[in-house]
Design an enzyme around this catalytic site. Structure first.
Site, PDB file in Angstrom:
ATOM      1  N   GLU A  71      -5.237   5.640  15.783  1.00 14.11           N
ATOM      2  CA  GLU A  71      -4.367   5.237  14.989  1.00 14.11           C
ATOM      3  C   GLU A  71      -4.324   6.424  13.897  1.00 14.11           C
ATOM      4  OE1 GLU A  71      -2.962   0.904  13.557  1.00 14.11           O
ATOM      5  OE2 GLU A  71      -3.935   1.824  11.871  1.00 14.11           O
TER       6      GLU A  71
ATOM      7  N   ASP B 258     -10.526  -5.537  12.406  1.00 17.74           N
ATOM      8  CA  ASP B 258     -10.517  -4.026  12.345  1.00 17.74           C
ATOM      9  C   ASP B 258     -11.047  -3.735  13.632  1.00 17.74           C
ATOM     10  OD1 ASP B 258     -10.084  -2.579   9.685  1.00 17.74           O
ATOM     11  OD2 ASP B 258     -11.968  -4.142   9.250  1.00 17.74           O
TER      12      ASP B 258
ATOM     13  N   ASP C 136      -9.380   2.732  15.234  1.00 15.04           N
ATOM     14  CA  ASP C 136      -8.782   2.506  14.061  1.00 15.04           C
ATOM     15  C   ASP C 136      -9.642   3.173  13.057  1.00 15.04           C
ATOM     16  OD1 ASP C 136      -7.196   1.499  11.990  1.00 15.04           O
ATOM     17  OD2 ASP C 136      -8.184  -0.370  11.922  1.00 15.04           O
TER      18      ASP C 136
END
Length: 188
Positions: free
Chosen positions: A77, A151, A17
């Protein structure tokens, strides 16, 4: 000659991410379609004032994870469009540096839209971070004590999404290897 049973191949997926303040990552192992948690965490980047230093740290840390865990595939992502174009550009650079680390070690990369990740993990493309984390805890049988690691669970979600997508390219998951082979004239 006796019949030798083939053991299922293990596959390690690194999910990322991207971020410029905090970058989340998660590593899972897939063996005979069973998911297992290897590691997850965050890379704290806010302490570095200079954006170029942050990018260097991202590259360094991604290579460290790759060299330590030897993932077979990397899933990221994709940055989403926000109101601040400068923030999106910085996020895109962070993602690009993470991709470069994987490409440097010749690891295939697949990119997924945020809604695709949430949809794949929870069944709801508009799920909250908390809903995603709860589903991951159920799937991978672990617990997160604080919101500090959201996260990190986002990174894990990308890895799990990639597994559920079976590494296939889709309209929201694009393989860079496929792009390069389909567009040889665009890369020199």
């Amino acid at each position: 000659m006796p019949h030798v049973k083939q053991l299922p191949k293990e596959k390690i997926i690194l999910g990322i991410d991207p971020g410029t303040s905090i970058m989340g990552y998660g590593l899972i192992v897939v063996k005979a379609s069973q998911l297992g948690l290897i590691q997850y965490g965050v890379i704290h980047l806010a302490k570095y004032a200079n954006h170029e230093i942050k990018l260097g740290k991202i590259f360094e840390r991604m290579l460290g994870l790759i060299d330590e865990y030897h993932p077979d595939e990397v899933a990221l992502e994709a940055p989403f469009y926000g109101k601040n174009i400068q923030s999106m550009l910085k996020l895109g650079r962070a993602q690009g540096v993470a991709m470069a680390a994987a490409l440097y070690r010749d690891i295939p990369i697949t990119e997924y839209a945020p809604k695709k990740v949430k949809q794949s993990v929870t069944g709801n493309g508009n799920a909250s971070k908390e809903q995603v984390a709860a589903m991951l805890q159920h799937l991978l049988k672990f617990s997160v004590a604080t919101n500090e690691l959201m996260d990190a669970t986002d990174g894990l979600a990308v890895a799990v999404c990639h597994h559920f997508q079976n590494g296939r390219s889709s309209s929201t998951g694009k393989s860079w290897k496929a792009f390069l082979s389909e567009n040889p004239g665009r890369v020199k």
